[in-house]
Design a protein around this motif. Structure first.
Motif, PDB file in Angstrom:
ATOM      1  N   VAL A 178      -3.186  -4.495  -0.420  1.00  0.00           N
ATOM      2  CA  VAL A 178      -3.220  -5.851  -0.962  1.00  0.00           C
ATOM      3  C   VAL A 178      -1.988  -6.589  -0.453  1.00  0.00           C
ATOM      4  CG1 VAL A 178      -3.285  -7.285  -3.036  1.00  0.00           C
ATOM      5  CG2 VAL A 178      -4.469  -5.072  -3.011  1.00  0.00           C
ATOM      6  N   ASP A 205      -0.763  -2.434  -4.914  1.00  0.00           N
ATOM      7  CA  ASP A 205      -2.213  -2.307  -4.879  1.00  0.00           C
ATOM      8  C   ASP A 205      -2.648  -1.306  -5.954  1.00  0.00           C
ATOM      9  OD1 ASP A 205      -2.997   0.535  -3.529  1.00  0.00           O
ATOM     10  OD2 ASP A 205      -1.084  -0.203  -2.778  1.00  0.00           O
ATOM     11  N   GLU A 224      -8.126  -6.189   0.147  1.00  0.00           N
ATOM     12  CA  GLU A 224      -8.400  -4.984  -0.641  1.00  0.00           C
ATOM     13  C   GLU A 224      -8.134  -3.686   0.102  1.00  0.00           C
ATOM     14  OE1 GLU A 224     -11.962  -5.523  -3.517  1.00  0.00           O
ATOM     15  OE2 GLU A 224     -12.566  -6.522  -1.644  1.00  0.00           O
ATOM     16  N   HIS A 283       0.838  -1.197   0.000  1.00  0.00           N
ATOM     17  CA  HIS A 283       0.000   0.000   0.000  1.00  0.00           C
ATOM     18  C   HIS A 283       0.877   1.252   0.000  1.00  0.00           C
ATOM     19  CE1 HIS A 283       0.699  -0.688   4.319  1.00  0.00           C
ATOM     20  NE2 HIS A 283       0.449   0.602   4.506  1.00  0.00           N
ATOM     21  N   ARG A 305      -4.162  -7.224  -7.465  1.00  0.00           N
ATOM     22  CA  ARG A 305      -5.477  -7.255  -6.835  1.00  0.00           C
ATOM     23  C   ARG A 305      -5.699  -8.556  -6.069  1.00  0.00           C
ATOM     24  NH1 ARG A 305      -6.078  -4.538 -11.716  1.00  0.00           N
ATOM     25  NH2 ARG A 305      -7.147  -2.524 -11.530  1.00  0.00           N
TER      26      ARG A 305
END
Length: 213
Positions: free
Chosen positions: A118, A71, A103, A45, A86
């Motif tokens: 992710v 991500d 997610e 992230h 993903r």
């Protein structure tokens, strides 16, 4: 499989000739940005403790052939050649399979907007499966052998960490995401998680430690 910590959430995973780097952020050891011969770089992230915006460019220049996965939000922010990674997507890199998990980043505080997160499962034929969740306890994938468990963060507490470890049920675990506490504080957190997490092999791997599995 050989796993080397480079401070906080940064891990180098090696299997055969394949080398994968996960989350080279601002709290990482300086040496992580000198690595070469990487086959992939994975960012869970966009927070700077997982991807250092000032030094990631030099790392990419030193590893021009690396597959770059992040991500979707971070991939869009960083631009080409980064690819969105993903939930459930599998990417083959050399000897290793990289599968996206989850997610969303865990909630830090209600007024703050949540960002995408992710995590990544890393595995290969005949090798243990490693799970690096990034900053989330939301998803506990099955058949995880080795868990890199975020030990301390503004978004969690010890009881939640222990519950997450129990849901994942790994054979081996070691701490990551622990630069948010002092050295003394680390011991308190790890004592609770290792004692009550129910993991047969709980290793307090240091910031620059290596695990050979």
């Amino acid at each position: 499989m050989l796993v080397t910590r480079y401070g906080h959430a940064a891990l180098l995973v090696e299997s055969g000739a394949t080398r994968i780097l996960i989350d080279p952020g601002t709290f990482s050891r300086d040496a992580v940005f000198d690595l070469t011969g990487l086959d992939a770089i994975v960012v869970t992230h966009q927070h700077p403790d997982h991807v250092d915006p000032d030094r990631i460019g030099d790392l990419l220049e030193a590893n021009p052939g690396a597959t770059l996965l992040a991500d979707p939000e971070t991939a869009a922010r960083l631009g080409s050649p980064w690819r969105a990674h993903r939930d459930g997507e599998l990417t083959l890199v050399g000897d290793l399979e990289l599968t996206g998990v989850g997610e969303w980043h865990a909630v830090i505080a209600e007024p703050l907007p949540r960002v995408a997160n992710v995590g990544v499962l890393v595995t290969a034929s005949g090798e243990p499966t490693l799970f690096h969740p990034g900053d989330s306890y939301a998803v506990a994938p099955p058949e995880v052998d080795v868990l890199a468990v975020p030990l301390s963060a503004p978004w969690t507490k010890v009881a939640e960490t222990i519950e997450f470890v129990g849901r994942v049920g790994p054979k081996v675990m070691f701490p990551i995401h622990d630069c948010t506490v002092s050295e003394a504080g680390h011991g308190v957190y790890w004592q609770h998680v290792s004692r009550f997490g129910g993991v047969p092999d709980a290793r307090d791997l240091p910031q620059d430690g290596t695990l050979d599995m």
